[in-house]
Design a protein around this motif. Structure first.
Motif, PDB file in Angstrom:
ATOM      1  N   LEU A 168      -3.409   6.960  -0.859  1.00 29.18           N
ATOM      2  CA  LEU A 168      -2.517   5.777  -0.645  1.00 29.18           C
ATOM      3  C   LEU A 168      -2.223   5.540   0.754  1.00 29.18           C
ATOM      4  O   LEU A 168      -2.423   4.546   1.162  1.00 29.18           O
ATOM      5  N   GLU A 169      -2.146   6.593   1.506  1.00 25.35           N
ATOM      6  CA  GLU A 169      -1.862   6.285   3.043  1.00 25.35           C
ATOM      7  C   GLU A 169      -3.179   5.493   3.539  1.00 25.35           C
ATOM      8  O   GLU A 169      -2.808   4.659   4.226  1.00 25.35           O
ATOM      9  N   ARG A 170      -4.435   5.710   3.149  1.00 21.97           N
ATOM     10  CA  ARG A 170      -5.545   5.197   3.693  1.00 21.97           C
ATOM     11  C   ARG A 170      -5.610   3.728   3.112  1.00 21.97           C
ATOM     12  O   ARG A 170      -5.687   2.762   4.145  1.00 21.97           O
ATOM     13  N   LYS A 171      -5.144   3.466   1.945  1.00 26.30           N
ATOM     14  CA  LYS A 171      -5.175   2.093   1.248  1.00 26.30           C
ATOM     15  C   LYS A 171      -4.136   1.288   2.004  1.00 26.30           C
ATOM     16  O   LYS A 171      -4.434   0.066   2.282  1.00 26.30           O
ATOM     17  N   LEU A 172      -3.021   1.753   2.383  1.00 30.33           N
ATOM     18  CA  LEU A 172      -2.123   1.111   2.986  1.00 30.33           C
ATOM     19  C   LEU A 172      -2.441   0.580   4.537  1.00 30.33           C
ATOM     20  O   LEU A 172      -2.170  -0.444   4.909  1.00 30.33           O
ATOM     21  N   GLU A 173      -3.017   1.589   4.743  1.00 30.74           N
ATOM     22  CA  GLU A 173      -3.816   1.286   6.449  1.00 30.74           C
ATOM     23  C   GLU A 173      -4.594  -0.130   6.245  1.00 30.74           C
ATOM     24  O   GLU A 173      -4.647  -0.827   6.904  1.00 30.74           O
ATOM     25  N   LYS A 174      -5.464   0.045   5.272  1.00 33.50           N
ATOM     26  CA  LYS A 174      -6.463  -1.104   4.911  1.00 33.50           C
ATOM     27  C   LYS A 174      -5.690  -2.366   4.613  1.00 33.50           C
ATOM     28  O   LYS A 174      -6.039  -3.395   5.279  1.00 33.50           O
ATOM     29  N   GLY A 180      -4.433  -4.023   7.752  1.00 34.86           N
ATOM     30  CA  GLY A 180      -5.390  -4.800   8.304  1.00 34.86           C
ATOM     31  C   GLY A 180      -5.753  -6.255   7.608  1.00 34.86           C
ATOM     32  O   GLY A 180      -5.722  -7.222   8.374  1.00 34.86           O
ATOM     33  N   ARG A 181      -5.396  -6.031   6.425  1.00 32.44           N
ATOM     34  CA  ARG A 181      -5.650  -7.421   5.603  1.00 32.44           C
ATOM     35  C   ARG A 181      -4.420  -8.155   5.673  1.00 32.44           C
ATOM     36  O   ARG A 181      -4.539  -9.710   5.556  1.00 32.44           O
ATOM     37  N   TYR A 182      -3.331  -7.584   5.735  1.00 28.24           N
ATOM     38  CA  TYR A 182      -2.179  -8.534   5.442  1.00 28.24           C
ATOM     39  C   TYR A 182      -1.211  -8.027   6.826  1.00 28.24           C
ATOM     40  O   TYR A 182       0.035  -7.587   6.473  1.00 28.24           O
ATOM     41  N   PRO A 183      -1.546  -8.610   7.759  1.00 29.84           N
ATOM     42  CA  PRO A 183      -0.639  -8.501   8.920  1.00 29.84           C
ATOM     43  C   PRO A 183       0.860  -8.953   8.768  1.00 29.84           C
ATOM     44  O   PRO A 183       0.885  -9.972   8.198  1.00 29.84           O
ATOM     45  N   GLU A 187       1.384 -12.623   9.631  1.00 32.17           N
ATOM     46  CA  GLU A 187       0.850 -13.764   9.043  1.00 32.17           C
ATOM     47  C   GLU A 187       1.469 -13.708   7.557  1.00 32.17           C
ATOM     48  O   GLU A 187       1.231 -14.791   6.651  1.00 32.17           O
ATOM     49  N   TYR A 188       1.659 -12.541   7.065  1.00 34.13           N
ATOM     50  CA  TYR A 188       1.931 -12.540   5.396  1.00 34.13           C
ATOM     51  C   TYR A 188       3.557 -12.137   5.117  1.00 34.13           C
ATOM     52  O   TYR A 188       3.809 -12.319   3.921  1.00 34.13           O
ATOM     53  N   THR A 189       4.393 -12.326   5.973  1.00 33.97           N
ATOM     54  CA  THR A 189       5.744 -11.922   5.456  1.00 33.97           C
ATOM     55  C   THR A 189       6.174 -12.833   4.658  1.00 33.97           C
ATOM     56  O   THR A 189       6.216 -14.225   5.160  1.00 33.97           O
ATOM     57  N   GLY A 190       6.656 -12.890   3.283  1.00 40.36           N
ATOM     58  CA  GLY A 190       7.108 -13.994   2.448  1.00 40.36           C
ATOM     59  C   GLY A 190       5.919 -14.707   1.859  1.00 40.36           C
ATOM     60  O   GLY A 190       6.200 -15.615   1.278  1.00 40.36           O
ATOM     61  N   SER A 191       4.894 -14.296   2.035  1.00 38.31           N
ATOM     62  CA  SER A 191       3.579 -15.033   1.572  1.00 38.31           C
ATOM     63  C   SER A 191       2.979 -13.998   0.275  1.00 38.31           C
ATOM     64  O   SER A 191       2.883 -12.955   0.449  1.00 38.31           O
TER      65      SER A 191
END
Ligand SMILES: [Mg+2]
Length: 115
Positions: free
Chosen positions: A90-96, A99-102, A105-109
């Motif tokens: 889970l930690e590794r995927k959250l890090e990925k 990176g994909r959803y900074p 850029e992605y707050t509220g999207s």
């Protein structure tokens, strides 16, 4: 209970029933999807208001919680049998995903990263 303790409970439950013979990765993945579908079925054809009403109904809420528990059961069983450290995964995927959803850029999207 922590993952380790939950793993022991699920392992003992399965071993006392000799279910290990049925718990291939494929069959556990099918279990995950099947139980996820049962969760989804509770909300089928319900609009947002009806979904909220369902969550407020104690009997329906318990059904929803049962399906979540079924999903967790299969997830824990899979991870236990096939040596997956769920916390590390889970930690590794959250890090990925970070990176994909900074955030900036992605707050509220709800757009997917590759759209
Ligand atoms: Mg179920």
């Amino acid at each position: 209970m922590q993952f380790d303790e939950l793993n022991v409970v699920v392992r003992e439950f399965c071993e006392s029933r000799d279910w290990g013979q049925y718990h291939t990765p494929k069959d556990l993945a099918i279990g995950l999807v099947t139980e996820s579908s049962e969760l989804l079925e509770l909300f089928r054809f319900k609009d947002r208001t009806e979904q909220s009403e369902l969550l407020a109904d104690s009997e329906k809420r318990e059904e929803m919680e049962d399906e979540l528990a079924d999903i967790l059961f299969f997830l824990l069983r899979y991870a236990d049998l096939y040596d997956v450290d769920l916390e590390a995964a889970l930690e590794r995927k959250l890090e990925k995903n970070d990176g994909r959803y900074p955030e900036d850029e992605y707050t509220g999207s709800n757009k997917k990263y590759d759209e």
